[in-house]
Design an enzyme around this catalytic site. Structure first.
Site, PDB file in Angstrom:
ATOM      1  N   TRP A   1     -14.399 -11.577  22.750  1.00  0.00           N
ATOM      2  CA  TRP A   1     -16.463 -11.596  22.247  1.00  0.00           C
ATOM      3  C   TRP A   1     -17.446 -11.681  20.862  1.00  0.00           C
ATOM      4  CZ3 TRP A   1     -18.673  -6.497  19.444  1.00  0.00           C
ATOM      5  CH2 TRP A   1     -20.084  -6.989  20.283  1.00  0.00           C
TER       6      TRP A   1
ATOM      7  N   ASP B   1     -10.349  -1.553  19.542  1.00  0.00           N
ATOM      8  CA  ASP B   1     -12.028  -1.852  20.285  1.00  0.00           C
ATOM      9  C   ASP B   1     -12.286  -1.329  21.977  1.00  0.00           C
ATOM     10  OD1 ASP B   1     -14.893  -2.087  21.194  1.00  0.00           O
ATOM     11  OD2 ASP B   1     -14.646  -4.826  20.572  1.00  0.00           O
TER      12      ASP B   1
ATOM     13  N   LYS C   1     -21.547   1.101  28.190  1.00  0.00           N
ATOM     14  CA  LYS C   1     -21.439   0.964  29.560  1.00  0.00           C
ATOM     15  C   LYS C   1     -20.650   2.006  30.634  1.00  0.00           C
ATOM     16  CE  LYS C   1     -21.037  -3.336  26.963  1.00  0.00           C
ATOM     17  NZ  LYS C   1     -21.782  -4.437  27.062  1.00  0.00           N
TER      18      LYS C   1
HETATM   19  C1  PLP Z   1     -15.536  -6.250  23.288  1.00  0.00           C
HETATM   20  C2  PLP Z   1     -16.792  -5.702  22.863  1.00  0.00           C
HETATM   21  N1  PLP Z   1     -16.845  -4.563  21.960  1.00  0.00           N
HETATM   22  C3  PLP Z   1     -17.774  -3.857  21.973  1.00  0.00           C
HETATM   23  C4  PLP Z   1     -19.049  -4.654  22.324  1.00  0.00           C
HETATM   24  C5  PLP Z   1     -20.743  -3.839  21.519  1.00  0.00           C
HETATM   25  O1  PLP Z   1     -20.959  -2.373  22.802  1.00  0.00           O
HETATM   26  P1  PLP Z   1     -22.628  -1.738  21.972  1.00  0.00           P
HETATM   27  O2  PLP Z   1     -23.390  -2.454  22.824  1.00  0.00           O
HETATM   28  O3  PLP Z   1     -22.142  -0.399  22.112  1.00  0.00           O
HETATM   29  O4  PLP Z   1     -22.250  -2.004  20.767  1.00  0.00           O
HETATM   30  C6  PLP Z   1     -19.448  -5.151  23.765  1.00  0.00           C
HETATM   31  C7  PLP Z   1     -20.395  -4.922  24.467  1.00  0.00           C
HETATM   32  O5  PLP Z   1     -20.505  -5.945  24.915  1.00  0.00           O
HETATM   33  C8  PLP Z   1     -18.087  -5.502  24.204  1.00  0.00           C
HETATM   34  O6  PLP Z   1     -17.973  -6.406  24.177  1.00  0.00           O
END
Ligand code: PLP
Length: 412
Positions: free
Chosen positions: A140, A222, A258
Protein backbone atom coordinates in the site's frame (compact mmCIF):
# COMPACT_ATOMS: atom_id res chain seq x y z
CA UNK A 1 0.06 43.81 -4.09
CA UNK A 2 3.14 41.98 -2.80
CA UNK A 3 3.88 38.54 -4.29
CA UNK A 4 2.41 35.61 -2.38
CA UNK A 5 4.59 34.14 0.33
CA UNK A 6 3.60 30.75 -1.15
CA UNK A 7 4.99 31.38 -4.64
CA UNK A 8 7.82 28.90 -4.17
CA UNK A 9 5.53 26.05 -3.05
CA UNK A 10 5.65 23.29 -5.68
CA UNK A 11 2.42 21.52 -6.61
CA UNK A 12 2.42 17.97 -5.21
CA UNK A 13 1.25 15.19 -7.54
CA UNK A 14 -2.27 13.87 -6.87
CA UNK A 15 -2.70 10.59 -4.94
CA UNK A 16 -3.07 7.91 -7.64
CA UNK A 17 -6.20 6.21 -6.32
CA UNK A 18 -8.09 9.49 -5.83
CA UNK A 19 -7.01 10.74 -9.26
CA UNK A 20 -8.33 7.54 -10.84
CA UNK A 21 -11.71 8.01 -9.14
CA UNK A 22 -11.87 11.64 -10.30
CA UNK A 23 -11.10 10.57 -13.90
CA UNK A 24 -13.78 7.88 -13.64
CA UNK A 25 -16.36 10.40 -12.44
CA UNK A 26 -15.68 12.68 -15.39
CA UNK A 27 -15.88 9.87 -17.97
CA UNK A 28 -19.20 10.18 -19.84
CA UNK A 29 -19.14 6.66 -21.37
CA UNK A 30 -22.10 4.57 -20.20
CA UNK A 31 -20.01 1.36 -20.11
CA UNK A 32 -17.51 2.76 -17.63
CA UNK A 33 -16.43 0.59 -14.67
CA UNK A 34 -14.36 1.62 -11.65
CA UNK A 35 -12.08 -1.20 -10.52
CA UNK A 36 -9.67 1.22 -8.87
CA UNK A 37 -11.68 2.24 -5.82
CA UNK A 38 -10.46 1.00 -2.43
CA UNK A 39 -13.87 0.35 -0.93
CA UNK A 40 -16.64 -2.25 -0.93
CA UNK A 41 -19.46 -1.95 -3.45
CA UNK A 42 -22.72 -3.90 -3.73
CA UNK A 43 -23.78 -5.80 -6.84
CA UNK A 44 -25.55 -2.55 -7.82
CA UNK A 45 -22.18 -0.78 -7.65
CA UNK A 46 -23.22 1.20 -4.57
CA UNK A 47 -21.53 1.79 -1.19
CA UNK A 48 -23.05 -0.39 1.56
CA UNK A 49 -24.08 0.77 5.01
CA UNK A 50 -23.91 -2.48 7.00
CA UNK A 51 -27.35 -3.29 8.47
CA UNK A 52 -25.78 -3.78 11.91
CA UNK A 53 -24.18 -0.34 11.66
CA UNK A 54 -27.51 1.26 10.75
CA UNK A 55 -29.14 -0.42 13.73
CA UNK A 56 -26.43 0.66 16.18
CA UNK A 57 -26.48 4.22 14.81
CA UNK A 58 -30.16 4.39 15.66
CA UNK A 59 -29.49 3.03 19.15
CA UNK A 60 -26.82 5.69 19.67
CA UNK A 61 -29.09 8.48 18.40
CA UNK A 62 -31.82 7.39 20.83
CA UNK A 63 -29.50 7.08 23.84
CA UNK A 64 -29.98 10.22 25.94
CA UNK A 65 -27.15 9.31 28.27
CA UNK A 66 -24.61 10.06 25.52
CA UNK A 67 -23.12 13.49 24.88
CA UNK A 68 -20.33 15.14 22.90
CA UNK A 69 -17.79 15.62 25.64
CA UNK A 70 -14.15 15.00 24.71
CA UNK A 71 -13.02 11.40 24.81
CA UNK A 72 -9.85 10.53 26.76
CA UNK A 73 -6.66 11.13 24.76
CA UNK A 74 -6.16 7.40 24.16
CA UNK A 75 -9.80 6.97 23.17
CA UNK A 76 -12.95 5.18 24.29
CA UNK A 77 -11.88 2.42 26.73
CA UNK A 78 -14.55 -0.10 25.66
CA UNK A 79 -13.63 0.45 22.01
CA UNK A 80 -9.92 -0.05 22.61
CA UNK A 81 -10.39 -3.20 24.67
CA UNK A 82 -12.84 -4.80 22.24
CA UNK A 83 -10.83 -3.86 19.16
CA UNK A 84 -7.67 -5.42 20.60
CA UNK A 85 -9.66 -8.48 21.67
CA UNK A 86 -10.80 -9.22 18.12
CA UNK A 87 -7.24 -8.84 16.86
CA UNK A 88 -5.62 -11.00 19.54
CA UNK A 89 -8.46 -13.44 20.30
CA UNK A 90 -10.67 -14.07 23.34
CA UNK A 91 -8.15 -16.27 25.06
CA UNK A 92 -5.00 -14.40 24.14
CA UNK A 93 -2.23 -15.06 26.68
CA UNK A 94 -1.11 -11.44 26.32
CA UNK A 95 -4.56 -10.12 27.32
CA UNK A 96 -4.77 -12.55 30.26
CA UNK A 97 -1.33 -11.49 31.42
CA UNK A 98 -2.36 -7.84 31.19
CA UNK A 99 0.51 -6.95 28.86
CA UNK A 100 -1.39 -5.28 26.03
CA UNK A 101 -2.49 -1.71 25.54
CA UNK A 102 -4.19 0.23 22.79
CA UNK A 103 -4.66 3.62 21.27
CA UNK A 104 -7.82 4.61 19.41
CA UNK A 105 -6.73 6.20 16.17
CA UNK A 106 -8.00 7.98 13.09
CA UNK A 107 -8.36 4.91 10.91
CA UNK A 108 -5.66 2.38 10.23
CA UNK A 109 -3.53 5.21 8.86
CA UNK A 110 -3.64 6.98 12.21
CA UNK A 111 -2.59 3.79 14.00
CA UNK A 112 0.37 3.39 11.66
CA UNK A 113 1.33 7.03 12.07
CA UNK A 114 1.23 7.00 15.88
CA UNK A 115 3.14 3.71 15.91
CA UNK A 116 5.75 5.03 13.47
CA UNK A 117 6.22 8.25 15.43
CA UNK A 118 6.63 6.31 18.67
CA UNK A 119 9.18 3.95 17.11
CA UNK A 120 11.26 6.81 15.76
CA UNK A 121 11.27 8.51 19.16
CA UNK A 122 11.85 5.49 21.39
CA UNK A 123 12.80 2.30 19.55
CA UNK A 124 16.38 1.07 19.05
CA UNK A 125 17.77 4.15 20.77
CA UNK A 126 16.26 7.61 21.09
CA UNK A 127 15.30 9.35 17.88
CA UNK A 128 17.03 6.68 15.84
CA UNK A 129 16.00 7.75 12.37
CA UNK A 130 18.54 5.28 10.93
CA UNK A 131 16.64 2.14 12.00
CA UNK A 132 15.79 0.38 8.75
CA UNK A 133 12.07 0.06 8.02
CA UNK A 134 11.18 -2.73 5.60
CA UNK A 135 8.04 -2.58 3.46
CA UNK A 136 6.87 -5.35 1.14
CA UNK A 137 7.43 -4.91 -2.60
CA UNK A 138 4.82 -3.94 -3.59
CA UNK A 139 2.72 -2.51 -0.77
CA UNK A 140 0.00 0.00 0.00
CA UNK A 141 1.74 3.18 -1.15
CA UNK A 142 1.04 5.10 2.05
CA UNK A 143 3.28 2.81 4.14
CA UNK A 144 6.36 4.44 2.71
CA UNK A 145 5.09 7.99 3.17
CA UNK A 146 3.91 7.43 6.74
CA UNK A 147 7.33 6.19 7.85
CA UNK A 148 9.16 8.90 5.88
CA UNK A 149 6.99 11.56 7.49
CA UNK A 150 7.67 10.06 10.92
CA UNK A 151 11.35 10.79 10.24
CA UNK A 152 12.78 7.41 9.25
CA UNK A 153 15.61 7.83 6.77
CA UNK A 154 16.31 4.25 5.73
CA UNK A 155 13.15 2.78 4.20
CA UNK A 156 13.78 -0.44 2.31
CA UNK A 157 11.70 -2.99 0.49
CA UNK A 158 11.58 -6.71 1.08
CA UNK A 159 10.82 -9.28 -1.62
CA UNK A 160 7.19 -10.31 -1.61
CA UNK A 161 5.61 -10.71 -5.03
CA UNK A 162 6.96 -13.14 -7.57
CA UNK A 163 5.57 -11.79 -10.84
CA UNK A 164 6.54 -14.84 -12.86
CA UNK A 165 4.69 -17.32 -10.68
CA UNK A 166 2.08 -14.76 -9.58
CA UNK A 167 2.51 -15.69 -5.95
CA UNK A 168 4.56 -15.14 -2.83
CA UNK A 169 8.34 -14.96 -3.12
CA UNK A 170 8.91 -16.67 0.21
CA UNK A 171 12.59 -17.35 -0.33
CA UNK A 172 13.27 -13.74 -1.33
CA UNK A 173 11.39 -12.54 1.75
CA UNK A 174 13.26 -14.87 4.11
CA UNK A 175 16.61 -13.94 2.56
CA UNK A 176 15.88 -10.24 3.07
CA UNK A 177 15.05 -10.93 6.71
CA UNK A 178 18.26 -12.90 7.15
CA UNK A 179 20.24 -9.97 5.75
CA UNK A 180 18.39 -7.18 7.57
CA UNK A 181 20.26 -5.47 10.42
CA UNK A 182 19.04 -6.63 13.84
CA UNK A 183 16.16 -4.57 15.26
CA UNK A 184 14.97 -3.52 11.81
CA UNK A 185 11.22 -2.83 11.64
CA UNK A 186 9.13 -4.98 9.28
CA UNK A 187 5.66 -3.89 8.19
CA UNK A 188 3.63 -7.07 7.72
CA UNK A 189 0.14 -7.21 6.22
CA UNK A 190 -1.86 -9.28 8.70
CA UNK A 191 -4.14 -10.64 5.95
CA UNK A 192 -5.43 -9.85 2.46
CA UNK A 193 -2.18 -8.24 1.34
CA UNK A 194 -2.78 -4.98 -0.51
CA UNK A 195 -2.26 -4.92 -3.49
CA UNK A 196 -1.35 -8.53 -4.34
CA UNK A 197 -4.13 -10.43 -2.54
CA UNK A 198 -1.47 -13.01 -1.65
CA UNK A 199 -0.79 -14.02 1.96
CA UNK A 200 1.73 -16.45 3.43
CA UNK A 201 0.21 -19.76 4.55
CA UNK A 202 0.35 -20.60 8.29
CA UNK A 203 3.38 -22.76 7.62
CA UNK A 204 5.11 -19.91 5.78
CA UNK A 205 4.24 -17.48 8.60
CA UNK A 206 5.94 -19.90 11.00
CA UNK A 207 9.12 -19.73 8.92
CA UNK A 208 8.90 -15.92 8.83
CA UNK A 209 8.40 -15.73 12.60
CA UNK A 210 11.36 -18.05 13.23
CA UNK A 211 13.73 -15.82 11.24
CA UNK A 212 12.34 -12.63 12.77
CA UNK A 213 12.79 -13.99 16.27
CA UNK A 214 16.34 -15.15 15.66
CA UNK A 215 17.32 -11.87 13.99
CA UNK A 216 15.57 -9.58 16.53
CA UNK A 217 13.32 -7.98 13.91
CA UNK A 218 10.30 -5.96 15.03
CA UNK A 219 6.90 -6.97 13.59
CA UNK A 220 4.52 -4.10 12.91
CA UNK A 221 1.32 -5.70 11.63
CA UNK A 222 -1.11 -3.77 9.50
CA UNK A 223 -4.56 -5.33 9.77
CA UNK A 224 -6.87 -3.40 7.44
CA UNK A 225 -9.02 -6.27 6.13
CA UNK A 226 -9.80 -8.61 9.03
CA UNK A 227 -12.76 -10.74 7.94
CA UNK A 228 -12.37 -9.85 4.28
CA UNK A 229 -9.75 -12.46 3.43
CA UNK A 230 -11.56 -15.62 4.48
CA UNK A 231 -14.89 -14.36 5.81
CA UNK A 232 -13.70 -15.45 9.29
CA UNK A 233 -12.30 -12.96 11.81
CA UNK A 234 -10.32 -15.65 13.59
CA UNK A 235 -8.70 -17.13 10.50
CA UNK A 236 -7.71 -13.68 9.30
CA UNK A 237 -6.02 -12.90 12.62
CA UNK A 238 -4.04 -16.14 12.65
CA UNK A 239 -0.65 -14.59 11.88
CA UNK A 240 -0.90 -11.86 14.54
CA UNK A 241 -2.01 -14.38 17.15
CA UNK A 242 0.75 -16.79 16.21
CA UNK A 243 3.41 -14.10 16.64
CA UNK A 244 1.94 -13.22 20.06
CA UNK A 245 1.99 -16.90 21.07
CA UNK A 246 5.67 -16.98 20.06
CA UNK A 247 6.42 -14.26 22.62
CA UNK A 248 7.04 -11.31 20.26
CA UNK A 249 6.63 -7.74 21.37
CA UNK A 250 4.75 -6.15 18.49
CA UNK A 251 2.39 -3.49 17.21
CA UNK A 252 -0.80 -4.14 15.30
CA UNK A 253 -2.57 -1.32 13.46
CA UNK A 254 -6.24 -2.09 12.89
CA UNK A 255 -8.62 -0.38 10.53
CA UNK A 256 -12.42 -0.66 10.80
CA UNK A 257 -12.90 1.26 7.56
CA UNK A 258 -13.48 -1.81 5.41
CA UNK A 259 -14.92 -4.47 7.70
CA UNK A 260 -17.45 -2.05 9.25
CA UNK A 261 -17.84 0.08 6.12
CA UNK A 262 -16.97 3.10 8.28
CA UNK A 263 -14.56 4.71 5.83
CA UNK A 264 -15.34 8.33 6.65
CA UNK A 265 -15.69 7.90 10.41
CA UNK A 266 -11.96 7.22 10.76
CA UNK A 267 -11.99 4.31 13.20
CA UNK A 268 -8.75 2.53 13.94
CA UNK A 269 -6.81 1.06 16.82
CA UNK A 270 -3.15 0.49 17.59
CA UNK A 271 -2.54 -2.55 19.77
CA UNK A 272 0.74 -2.77 21.64
CA UNK A 273 1.84 -6.17 22.92
CA UNK A 274 4.74 -6.01 25.37
CA UNK A 275 6.63 -8.26 27.77
CA UNK A 276 4.78 -7.05 30.86
CA UNK A 277 2.24 -4.51 32.11
CA UNK A 278 4.84 -2.00 33.22
CA UNK A 279 6.49 -1.84 29.78
CA UNK A 280 3.16 -1.41 28.06
CA UNK A 281 2.05 1.37 30.40
CA UNK A 282 5.26 3.32 29.78
CA UNK A 283 4.85 2.92 26.03
CA UNK A 284 1.23 4.11 26.25
CA UNK A 285 2.24 7.14 28.30
CA UNK A 286 4.53 8.19 25.44
CA UNK A 287 1.88 7.47 22.84
CA UNK A 288 -0.50 9.67 24.80
CA UNK A 289 1.96 12.55 24.38
CA UNK A 290 2.14 11.92 20.62
CA UNK A 291 -1.65 11.83 20.26
CA UNK A 292 -2.00 15.04 22.28
CA UNK A 293 -0.07 17.03 19.69
CA UNK A 294 -1.44 15.14 16.69
CA UNK A 295 -5.25 15.09 17.07
CA UNK A 296 -5.48 15.73 20.81
CA UNK A 297 -8.29 13.20 21.28
CA UNK A 298 -10.20 11.04 18.83
CA UNK A 299 -13.75 11.32 17.46
CA UNK A 300 -16.41 9.18 19.11
CA UNK A 301 -19.13 8.20 16.64
CA UNK A 302 -17.32 5.41 14.81
CA UNK A 303 -15.71 4.09 17.98
CA UNK A 304 -19.12 3.95 19.69
CA UNK A 305 -20.56 2.01 16.76
CA UNK A 306 -17.73 -0.53 16.84
CA UNK A 307 -17.64 -0.81 20.65
CA UNK A 308 -21.42 -1.31 20.91
CA UNK A 309 -21.34 -3.96 18.21
CA UNK A 310 -18.38 -5.88 19.54
CA UNK A 311 -19.57 -5.92 23.15
CA UNK A 312 -23.03 -7.39 22.46
CA UNK A 313 -23.04 -11.10 21.52
CA UNK A 314 -26.11 -10.60 19.34
CA UNK A 315 -24.82 -7.54 17.47
CA UNK A 316 -21.42 -9.18 17.15
CA UNK A 317 -23.05 -12.18 15.45
CA UNK A 318 -24.94 -9.83 13.10
CA UNK A 319 -21.73 -8.03 12.23
CA UNK A 320 -19.91 -11.28 11.46
CA UNK A 321 -22.77 -12.14 9.17
CA UNK A 322 -22.50 -8.76 7.40
CA UNK A 323 -18.75 -9.24 6.95
CA UNK A 324 -19.38 -12.65 5.48
CA UNK A 325 -21.87 -11.17 3.01
CA UNK A 326 -19.12 -8.86 1.74
CA UNK A 327 -16.45 -11.56 1.67
CA UNK A 328 -18.77 -13.99 -0.14
CA UNK A 329 -19.60 -11.43 -2.81
CA UNK A 330 -15.90 -10.92 -3.45
CA UNK A 331 -15.36 -14.69 -3.72
CA UNK A 332 -18.24 -14.99 -6.18
CA UNK A 333 -16.85 -12.20 -8.38
CA UNK A 334 -13.45 -13.91 -8.36
CA UNK A 335 -14.80 -17.23 -9.59
CA UNK A 336 -17.11 -15.57 -12.14
CA UNK A 337 -14.28 -13.50 -13.62
CA UNK A 338 -11.91 -16.45 -13.78
CA UNK A 339 -14.44 -18.73 -15.45
CA UNK A 340 -15.26 -16.07 -18.05
CA UNK A 341 -11.59 -15.51 -18.92
CA UNK A 342 -11.01 -19.24 -19.15
CA UNK A 343 -13.99 -19.84 -21.39
CA UNK A 344 -12.93 -16.95 -23.64
CA UNK A 345 -9.55 -18.70 -23.92
CA UNK A 346 -7.72 -15.57 -22.78
CA UNK A 347 -3.96 -16.26 -23.10
CA UNK A 348 -2.18 -16.97 -19.81
CA UNK A 349 -3.35 -18.67 -16.65
CA UNK A 350 -6.09 -17.19 -14.48
CA UNK A 351 -6.08 -19.40 -11.40
CA UNK A 352 -4.43 -16.55 -9.47
CA UNK A 353 -7.74 -14.67 -9.62
CA UNK A 354 -9.37 -17.22 -7.32
CA UNK A 355 -6.22 -18.04 -5.38
CA UNK A 356 -5.69 -14.43 -4.31
CA UNK A 357 -7.81 -13.24 -1.40
CA UNK A 358 -9.38 -10.10 0.00
CA UNK A 359 -10.67 -7.14 -1.94
CA UNK A 360 -7.82 -6.83 -4.41
CA UNK A 361 -6.34 -8.85 -7.19
CA UNK A 362 -3.13 -8.39 -9.07
CA UNK A 363 -4.33 -9.24 -12.57
CA UNK A 364 -0.91 -9.39 -14.20
CA UNK A 365 -1.96 -6.78 -16.80
CA UNK A 366 1.02 -4.64 -17.74
CA UNK A 367 0.95 -0.81 -17.78
CA UNK A 368 0.21 -0.68 -21.55
CA UNK A 369 -2.68 -3.09 -21.17
CA UNK A 370 -3.97 -1.02 -18.22
CA UNK A 371 -3.81 2.08 -20.41
CA UNK A 372 -5.79 0.27 -23.10
CA UNK A 373 -8.42 -0.75 -20.54
CA UNK A 374 -8.81 2.86 -19.37
CA UNK A 375 -8.60 4.69 -22.70
CA UNK A 376 -10.43 2.26 -24.96
CA UNK A 377 -12.72 0.41 -22.57
CA UNK A 378 -13.39 3.02 -19.86
CA UNK A 379 -12.47 0.43 -17.24
CA UNK A 380 -10.43 2.11 -14.52
CA UNK A 381 -7.73 0.20 -12.65
CA UNK A 382 -4.41 0.97 -10.99
CA UNK A 383 -1.31 1.15 -13.22
CA UNK A 384 0.07 -1.85 -11.30
CA UNK A 385 -2.76 -3.98 -12.70
CA UNK A 386 -4.51 -4.11 -9.31
CA UNK A 387 -8.27 -4.39 -9.46
CA UNK A 388 -10.83 -4.17 -6.70
CA UNK A 389 -13.08 -7.20 -6.98
CA UNK A 390 -15.96 -5.19 -5.52
CA UNK A 391 -16.02 -3.04 -8.64
CA UNK A 392 -17.29 -6.11 -10.51
CA UNK A 393 -21.02 -6.77 -10.66
CA UNK A 394 -23.20 -9.37 -12.35
CA UNK A 395 -24.02 -6.64 -14.90
CA UNK A 396 -20.47 -5.64 -15.88
CA UNK A 397 -18.64 -8.99 -15.57
CA UNK A 398 -19.06 -9.95 -19.23
CA UNK A 399 -17.87 -6.56 -20.42
CA UNK A 400 -14.85 -6.55 -18.09
CA UNK A 401 -13.85 -10.13 -19.02
CA UNK A 402 -14.12 -9.42 -22.76
CA UNK A 403 -12.12 -6.22 -22.34
CA UNK A 404 -9.34 -8.00 -20.41
CA UNK A 405 -9.33 -10.61 -23.18
CA UNK A 406 -8.95 -7.91 -25.81
CA UNK A 407 -6.24 -6.09 -23.86
CA UNK A 408 -4.22 -9.28 -23.40
CA UNK A 409 -4.56 -10.47 -26.99
CA UNK A 410 -4.02 -7.09 -28.70
CA UNK A 411 -1.39 -5.46 -26.50
CA UNK A 412 1.80 -7.25 -25.45
C1 PLP B 1 -2.98 -2.07 3.77
C2 PLP B 1 -3.74 -0.90 4.28
N1 PLP B 1 -3.40 -0.38 5.46
C3 PLP B 1 -4.07 0.67 5.98
C4 PLP B 1 -5.11 1.25 5.30
C5 PLP B 1 -5.74 2.48 5.92
O1 PLP B 1 -7.01 2.36 6.32
P1 PLP B 1 -7.82 3.60 6.88
O2 PLP B 1 -8.66 4.11 5.76
O3 PLP B 1 -8.60 3.03 8.01
O4 PLP B 1 -6.86 4.63 7.35
C6 PLP B 1 -5.50 0.76 4.05
C7 PLP B 1 -6.58 1.39 3.29
O5 PLP B 1 -6.73 1.28 2.11
C8 PLP B 1 -4.80 -0.35 3.53
O6 PLP B 1 -5.11 -0.88 2.35
Amino acid sequence: MAASIFTAVPRAPPVAVFKLTADFREDGDSRKVNLGVGAYRTDEGQPWVLPVVKKVEQMIAADNSLNHEYLPILGLPEFRANASRIALGDDSPAIKENRIGSVQSLGGTGALRIGAEFLRRWYNGNNNTATPVYISAPSWENHNSVFVDAGFKDIRTYHYWDAAKRGLDLQGLLDDMEKAPEFSIFILHACAHNPTGTDPTPDQWKQIAAVMKRRFLFPFFDSAYQGFASGSLDKDAWAVRYFVSEGFELFCAQSFSKNFGLYNERVGNLTVVGKDADNVQRVLSQMEKIVRTTWSNPPSQGARIVATTLSSPQLFAEWKDNVKTMADRVLLMRSELRSRLESLGTPGTWNHITEQIGMFSFTGLNPKQVEYMIKEKHIYLMASGRINMCGLTTKNLDYVAKSIHEAVTKIQ
